[in-house]
Design an enzyme around this catalytic site. Sequence first.
Site, PDB file in Angstrom:
ATOM      1  N   ASP A  94      46.991  54.801  51.446  1.00 16.50           N
ATOM      2  CA  ASP A  94      46.417  56.120  51.764  1.00 16.50           C
ATOM      3  C   ASP A  94      46.876  56.636  53.127  1.00 16.50           C
ATOM      4  O   ASP A  94      47.108  57.833  53.295  1.00 16.50           O
ATOM      5  CB  ASP A  94      44.881  56.032  51.786  1.00 16.50           C
ATOM      6  CG  ASP A  94      44.315  55.826  50.404  1.00 16.50           C
ATOM      7  OD1 ASP A  94      45.044  56.091  49.428  1.00 16.50           O
ATOM      8  OD2 ASP A  94      43.155  55.385  50.296  1.00 16.50           O
ATOM      9  N   VAL A  95      46.985  55.718  54.090  1.00 15.06           N
ATOM     10  CA  VAL A  95      47.240  56.161  55.469  1.00 15.06           C
ATOM     11  C   VAL A  95      48.685  56.609  55.683  1.00 15.06           C
ATOM     12  O   VAL A  95      49.038  57.061  56.767  1.00 15.06           O
ATOM     13  CB  VAL A  95      46.858  55.060  56.497  1.00 15.06           C
ATOM     14  CG1 VAL A  95      45.401  54.693  56.371  1.00 15.06           C
ATOM     15  CG2 VAL A  95      47.749  53.847  56.384  1.00 15.06           C
TER      16      VAL A  95
END
Length: 497
Positions: free
Chosen positions: A424-425
């Site tokens: 996600d990051v």
Amino acid sequence: MNFVVQLSYLLAAVLFILGLKAMSSPRTARKGIMWAGAGMVLATLVTFLHPAVHGLTNYVLIVIAIATAGGLAWWSGRRVGMTEMPQMVALYNGMGGGAAAAIAAVEMLRALRTLPNDLQVRAEALAADADISVQAATAALRAEGAGSVGIAGALGADVAILAILGALIGTVAFSGSLIAWAKLDGRMKRSQLVPGQQIVNIVVFALAVLFGILTFFTDSALVVAVFFALGLLFGVFVAVPIGGADMPVIISLFNALTGLAVGFEGYAIGNPAMIIAGTVVGAAGTLLTQLMAKAMNRPLTNVLFAGWGSSEGASSEGPAGEMKDISAEDAGIMMAYAERVIIVPGYGMAVAQAQHKIWEFVELLQDRGVEVKFAIHPVAGRMPGHMNVLLAEAGVPYDMIFDMEDINEEFAMTDVAVVIGANDVVNPAARDDPSSPIYGMPILNVDEAENVMVIKRGGGAGFSGVENHLFYGENTRMVFGDGQKVAGGMVQAVKGL
Ligand code: NAP
């Protein structure tokens, strides 16, 4: 004896503050944990000397409580894996909120028990004075309002207000943290929205506040019980819809709430150690919540009420194109000939316990003159500072580890960005796709590097459930496999050069 007790509470509070201060740096964090732990042991054991504690039953109950809770914590603390740490923190946090609420419940029920006695004593005195029956005196006193002064009358208005506030906050933190634990532990779906969730939340909250006000005036245990039940329900309703990437914000919010609840109840029972520890935890938790919300670029109200980050909005369409894979050995050799490499760790590095092998690989690169840095996203992993802890454990020097805002511009000048177990990051959808549920969350711009190597086991989505277009990028190569095994393969390849 009371002097010794109060002095011990003060000492415990000082230890908590020093402990927290030391925890602000990874170098001194271990020492900080020991100090805060020593404070907690002191505050717990001094209960035996407290003037309010007497009678064998009380001592036996305290011993049973300490032995059971201490034993369980010792056992679970020893066997918990690094990847299960976040859910354990959520669970312990919930226990703090629950304990504060339990103190409030005991105080309120004790107040309710003394109310009728108080009325009885006054009625008997009036009956004797006015030469009337006790029943008539009781009726006269009730007509004047006695007996309906409720909990506030017995505890005093200030104590009653703080006990009620602490109870509301503590029950919300307790049930909300249990839901967070269930989600992080995979026992519950990440995000569950029921139709009209926001209206339901507002109604339950309004009812909880209403019953809190009624509790102030009441002499009925039923009203108190309904008030506590509504607090618990509200905690559940707040936490259930939170999904996607919003979990870190809500976890630190519950942490702050637990601190506040403990502080309020400390005031209610006149315990300075609880007041100071609660205030410190509440303040630290509030700051952390702000930092987390900022890291996600999300106002707290949005997190709580907008249902953002739920998998509902996630695009079901997979990205176009194909993933291109490369072997661990080839990836390692490519990096050995690079000038600048940035490593981005994520939750998968914790799962694979790959930090030691990665550090071994980095040392080999450095021996060859490659400049290597680590880039940490504020919500990488499953708890604040998760990646920093892992890298520190492997012995990575702190000056090689950079926060997102300090390193993000360097990706464009980097030969290879290595993503190990992060998803996600580093998802460009958060930056480029307004329809994405994670749109607006700042990310590490790994896609701007000349080459991107993504180490993970498959092509699937991360914690938020959102597909990652990075994996299909022209400059991206997937290195499929368990993080530790891949890192081991890269080490062997560079050693063989
Ligand atoms: P992530 O989005 O959870 O993705 C982790 C990736 O690691 C997965 O895609 C998985 O892919 C891979 N992986 C799992 N096991 C692996 C293994 N043995 N070897 C190699 N790869 C492995 O991770 P992230 O980028 O760190 O993002 C964190 C997410 O958690 C954010 O959404 C954040 O909001 C959320 N969160 C953070 C906190 C916090 O306080 N930091 C708390 C709660 C939630 P494969 O299955 O294909 O291997």
